[in-house]
Design a protein around this motif. Structure first.
Motif: not given
Ligand SMILES: Cc1cc2nc3c(=O)[nH]c(=O)nc-3n(C[C@H](O)[C@H](O)[C@H](O)COP(=O)(O)O)c2cc1C
Length: 414
Positions: A186-194
């Motif tokens: 989950i901490s890798q989901l840094d493009w969530r919302g894009q």
């Protein structure tokens, strides 16, 4: 097996499961089963000691993949580089005291320890050993070193051990290992919302119903970017020219043939996107007239085809943007950087990825690539030759750092 209510979803994730020579190695079989059942693709790497406890065959059958045990076994691709390079996470369970020591000091004398030095993804370690071993100051020191470096080292459970001792040393429960994996992912989901619009592949510009003008683009780079963005939580639309590749699952794929179709598809999706990454090799010119019927040779010794410029998709979309980040590729064979800089400025892009397609070891069709990323604000990042999937992640990290986290857009409007 994981309890039914477990929220973990590993669909589309590639994991490496390292198994070391602990008596708890048999529990890794259940863990593997759960990871696979939750949708992950798992590659297992065993130390030589681990193979004394459980046979590689067991893991091979359950993972459906060859188990890696030997650093020097000849392979087409080197497992110690390839497996961690492609993984979303590496899990070592059980981890022996010996493994913790090697990992802490960076020793690389077997396949698993060498793999660890190549891992750029989250690493989760689940130790298992006798209570006195776990409590030993050297082991504690190694654990501290690893944690300080960002490795997730779980605490072993307290309970009856194989030695008969009741102490802290039991392999953490399967659920706590799966929880740690999920948190790390989950901490890798840094493009969530894009909402990322990616173009890929070549275009085909018809000469007649059976012939066309095209280029050597395979689509690999664009597909890798689409997959990486999906894996990092983005909603992805992939507009793809003709390619033999299968679009990554979970990505909305729009197939097009010509530059004009690509322009239409991208224009449709651009307004609702937050980032455009234009990795397609769009034809610059197309036949002015496409013959309605197959052109016949019929004694002709030459044929002149008049070409006209195709629409400049990147420049057009860049002009039309509201808040979108626009990233282009410059596939060049000479003066790569200066041509890329011209394109960056001329088309008003945020970033350009300069790509020397004349290299024998990278560029069109190859699985690897090396690029230089140039930003409108003057930053330059060199990315050496690496697999395109890994490069895709590096590109996304750079786009995020330079444009999404700390945007410096003012200098773009000159
Ligand atoms: C029966 C048996 C059980 C063992 N169980 C453990 C264990 O649970 N944890 C541990 O750290 N070492 C254990 N060891 C010792 C390791 O197998 C030994 O340190 C080995 O060198 C580890 O190699 P590896 O880290 O490369 O897998 C055990 C050894 C034997 C013979």
């Amino acid at each position: 097996m994981v309890e039914a209510q477990s929220p973990i979803n590993l669909w589309g994730k590639r994991l490496v499961l390292g198994v070391t020579g602990s008596i708890a190695a048999y529990k890794a079989v259940g863990l593997l089963r759960s990871l696979v059942c939750e949708g992950a693709t798992v590659s297992v790497a065993m130390t030589q000691a681990a193979t004394k406890f459980v046979t590689p065959l067991t893991f091979e059958v359950l993972s459906g993949r060859r188990v890696a045990t030997d650093l020097f076994e000849s392979r087409e691709e080197m497992a110690h580089l390839a497996l961690p390079g492609q993984a979303h996470a590496v899990i070592v369970a059980p981890a022996t005291a010996n493994f913790l020591a090697k990992a802490a000091i960076g020793l690389a004398d077997d396949l698993l320890s060498t793999m660890l030095l190549n891992a750029r993804c989250p690493v989760i370690v689940a130790p298992a050993m006798d209570g006195d071993m776990w409590a030993h100051p050297t082991v504690m020191q190694h654990v501290q070193l690893l944690r300080a470096r960002g490795v997730v080292v779980l605490d072993p459970e307290v309970g009856p051990l194989a030695s008969g001792q009741v102490a802290q040393g039991r392999l953490p429960t399967e659920l706590s290992i799966l929880d740690a994996v999920q948190k790390a992912l989950i901490s890798q989901l840094d493009w969530r919302g894009q909402r990322v619009l990616v173009s890929a592949g070549p275009t085909q510009e018809p000469i007649d119903p059976v012939r066309f003008i095209s280029n050597r683009s395979s689509g690999k780079m664009g597909y890798a970017i689409a997959e990486a963005a999906r894996d990092r939580g983005a909603e992805v639309i992939l507009v793809t020219g003709p390619s033999s590749l299968t679009p990554p699952s979970g990505v909305t794929a729009v197939s097009v043939n010509t530059a004009s179709e690509m322009s239409d598809a991208l224009s449709r999706h651009f307004p609702s996107s937050t980032v455009l990454i234009m990795a397609a090799a769009v034809a610059d010119f197309r036949p002015k007239v496409s013959a309605g019927q197959k052109l016949k040779k019929q004694g002709k010794s030459e044929l002149v085809i008049e070409l006209e410029a195709t629409p400049d998709i990147l420049a057009t979309l860049s002009l039309r943007r509201t808040s979108q980040i626009v990233v282009g590729f410059a596939a060049e064979t000479e003066h790569v950087l200066s041509h890329a800089k011209d394109k960056l400025r001329g088309k008003g892009l945020d970033l350009i990825i300069a790509n020397d397609v004349s290299r024998a070891d990278g560029g069109f069709g190859s699985d690897d690539n090396a690029v230089v990323i140039l930003s409108a604000t003057g930053e330059q990042k060199v990315l050496e030759l690496m697999p395109k999937r890994r490069l895709a992640d590096e590109i996304l990290t750079t786009v995020r750092e330079l444009c999404l986290v700390s945007p410096r857009r003012e200098s773009l409007v000159e």
